[in-house]
Scaffold this motif. Structure first.
Motif, PDB file in Angstrom:
ATOM      1  N   SER B  27      -9.800  -5.977 -11.067  1.00  0.00           N
ATOM      2  CA  SER B  27      -9.960  -4.563 -11.420  1.00  0.00           C
ATOM      3  C   SER B  27     -10.080  -3.717 -10.157  1.00  0.00           C
ATOM      4  CB  SER B  27     -11.194  -4.392 -12.306  1.00  0.00           C
ATOM      5  OG  SER B  27     -11.541  -3.031 -12.446  1.00  0.00           O
ATOM      6  N   SER B  28     -10.909  -4.167  -9.228  1.00  0.00           N
ATOM      7  CA  SER B  28     -11.085  -3.426  -7.974  1.00  0.00           C
ATOM      8  C   SER B  28      -9.775  -3.356  -7.189  1.00  0.00           C
ATOM      9  CB  SER B  28     -12.168  -4.092  -7.128  1.00  0.00           C
ATOM     10  OG  SER B  28     -12.277  -3.434  -5.879  1.00  0.00           O
ATOM     11  N   MET B  29      -9.064  -4.484  -7.120  1.00  0.00           N
ATOM     12  CA  MET B  29      -7.787  -4.513  -6.393  1.00  0.00           C
ATOM     13  C   MET B  29      -6.824  -3.474  -6.958  1.00  0.00           C
ATOM     14  SD  MET B  29      -4.997  -7.590  -6.249  1.00  0.00           S
ATOM     15  CE  MET B  29      -4.361  -7.056  -7.853  1.00  0.00           C
ATOM     16  N   LEU B  30      -6.771  -3.386  -8.290  1.00  0.00           N
ATOM     17  CA  LEU B  30      -5.855  -2.442  -8.931  1.00  0.00           C
ATOM     18  C   LEU B  30      -6.358  -1.000  -8.798  1.00  0.00           C
ATOM     19  CD1 LEU B  30      -4.951  -4.496 -12.138  1.00  0.00           C
ATOM     20  CD2 LEU B  30      -3.508  -4.080 -10.136  1.00  0.00           C
ATOM     21  N   ARG B  31      -7.624  -0.840  -8.374  1.00  0.00           N
ATOM     22  CA  ARG B  31      -8.177   0.492  -8.093  1.00  0.00           C
ATOM     23  C   ARG B  31      -8.267   0.714  -6.580  1.00  0.00           C
ATOM     24  NH1 ARG B  31     -11.839   3.113 -10.847  1.00  0.00           N
ATOM     25  NH2 ARG B  31     -13.589   2.422  -9.576  1.00  0.00           N
ATOM     26  N   ASP B  32      -7.337   0.083  -5.841  1.00  0.00           N
ATOM     27  CA  ASP B  32      -7.259   0.236  -4.385  1.00  0.00           C
ATOM     28  C   ASP B  32      -8.558  -0.155  -3.684  1.00  0.00           C
ATOM     29  OD1 ASP B  32      -4.601   1.148  -4.502  1.00  0.00           O
ATOM     30  OD2 ASP B  32      -5.277   3.176  -4.965  1.00  0.00           O
ATOM     31  N   GLY B  33      -9.199  -1.204  -4.210  1.00  0.00           N
ATOM     32  CA  GLY B  33     -10.399  -1.727  -3.551  1.00  0.00           C
ATOM     33  C   GLY B  33     -11.620  -0.841  -3.699  1.00  0.00           C
ATOM     34  N   ALA B  34     -11.648  -0.034  -4.752  1.00  0.00           N
ATOM     35  CA  ALA B  34     -12.743   0.931  -4.919  1.00  0.00           C
ATOM     36  C   ALA B  34     -14.090   0.261  -5.169  1.00  0.00           C
ATOM     37  CB  ALA B  34     -12.428   1.871  -6.085  1.00  0.00           C
ATOM     38  N   ASP B  35     -14.072  -0.943  -5.738  1.00  0.00           N
ATOM     39  CA  ASP B  35     -15.302  -1.569  -6.216  1.00  0.00           C
ATOM     40  C   ASP B  35     -15.679  -2.778  -5.364  1.00  0.00           C
ATOM     41  OD1 ASP B  35     -14.972   0.267  -8.397  1.00  0.00           O
ATOM     42  OD2 ASP B  35     -13.501  -1.154  -9.201  1.00  0.00           O
ATOM     43  N   THR B  36     -16.882  -3.270  -5.596  1.00  0.00           N
ATOM     44  CA  THR B  36     -17.392  -4.414  -4.836  1.00  0.00           C
ATOM     45  C   THR B  36     -18.010  -5.412  -5.806  1.00  0.00           C
ATOM     46  OG1 THR B  36     -17.922  -2.957  -2.979  1.00  0.00           O
ATOM     47  CG2 THR B  36     -18.990  -5.112  -3.001  1.00  0.00           C
TER      48      THR B  36
END
Lengths: 201, 201
Positions: B27-36
């Motif tokens: 999910s984070s990858m598909l959000r350009d690394g937004a999450d951790t």
């Protein structure tokens, strides 16, 4: 007794190998610990997986028990790095020749192909990699199958597909009823959300 | 930006946390690394999981970023050891009070319950543990749901059910269309074998 060897390397995709690991080890548990699953890498240093999880290998390439089943995961490390690593490719070719089964998940198929093991075979891979693998030549990419069994080479689609493939394999090795027990133990009765578009509560 | 904290401990069940880990990080990858996403344990020593995989925690209980989502896996370590560990139970209670969501997979529900977080809630757990959890009191075990959302507490059935729950959660946090993209990326189009009993080829 079945010995499962799962290759890992930096940037291996986490679920590619942990899904099958769970199936193989649950199978062993339900067989009173008859089987063994090990993680194998070039060195015993921690492996940093594709999404950042750090895992410790159990064995090195040159020091592991003889394998009945080899599993090669995908991830950027498979398709960008290990396909150019002669040490790993030679190891895969040697182990696949000795093992009863050679398997891959996701873009692990690219590494099986680069090692020669998937040459001339029908294979599955991640949907985004199908064209590129087919362009590599001497391989038939099956685009509409969750996993593909061609002789003793079993390849599966992306990431989560390794779970289905591993369940098929433990059924092939130890019987369908056993595979059904494993599926029950891990409660693999999938219910993916958002298949429909319902009003929010 | 969403911060996911996955608690791990000796004898945590591998797929319980790696399934959701894959969903959260994809999910984070598909959000350009937004999450951790981080793995949190009592110490930073390697954790030996329930089926033998050794994983390195990223943070200690007393040294991690503030969490939006807490995930508690199951396994023998959850239901036999950590339910009696006041350090871990107090940490879960404190973090769950601060986080937007408290979640569990499999018998992780027993640990959420022992920490007080699942008290008075409707919960799901591994099928083999339902009677025992209900007998613990002050909790309603829902036996026929893959995962159960009760307020900000989300609990799921055994082992593989965490994948479905995590997909639901990223959809709740970042939209259904996004969750569908994550499902597509991990190719979660399950095809469990041996649902029928067909002639062997």
């Amino acid at each position: 007794m079945t010995i499962y060897g799962l290759l890992i390397f930096d940037r291996a995709e986490e679920l590619d190998f942990v899904g099958p690991w769970e199936i193989f080890t649950a199978s062993s548990m339900l067989r009173d610990g008859a089987d063994t699953a090990v993680l194998i890498a070039e060195t015993t240093d921690p492996v940093r997986c594709n999404k950042g999880m750090r895992v410790l290998p159990d064995h090195r390439l040159d020091d592991h028990p003889p394998l009945d089943v080899l599993l090669v995961p995908g991830g950027n490390g498979a398709r960008e790095v290990q396909v150019h690593n002669p040490v790993v490719k030679d190891w895969i070719a040697k182990v696949a020749a000795e093992a009863a089964w050679a398997t891959s998940v996701c873009t692990g198929a690219a590494l099986l192909h680069a090692s020669g093991v998937a040459r001339g075979r029908r294979v599955a891979t991640h949907f985004s990699y199908e064209d590129r693998l087919e362009a590599a030549g001497d391989v038939t990419v099956v685009r509409d199958a969750r996993y593909v069994v061609d002789g003793n080479v079993v390849t599966s689609q992306g990431v989560s597909a390794g779970i289905d493939m591993a369940l098929w394999l433990v059924g092939r090795l130890h019987g369908r009823d056993h595979a059904r027990q494993v599926r029950r133990y891990v409660q693999y009765e999938p219910a993916p959300p958002y298949l429909a578009d319902e009003p929010v509560a």
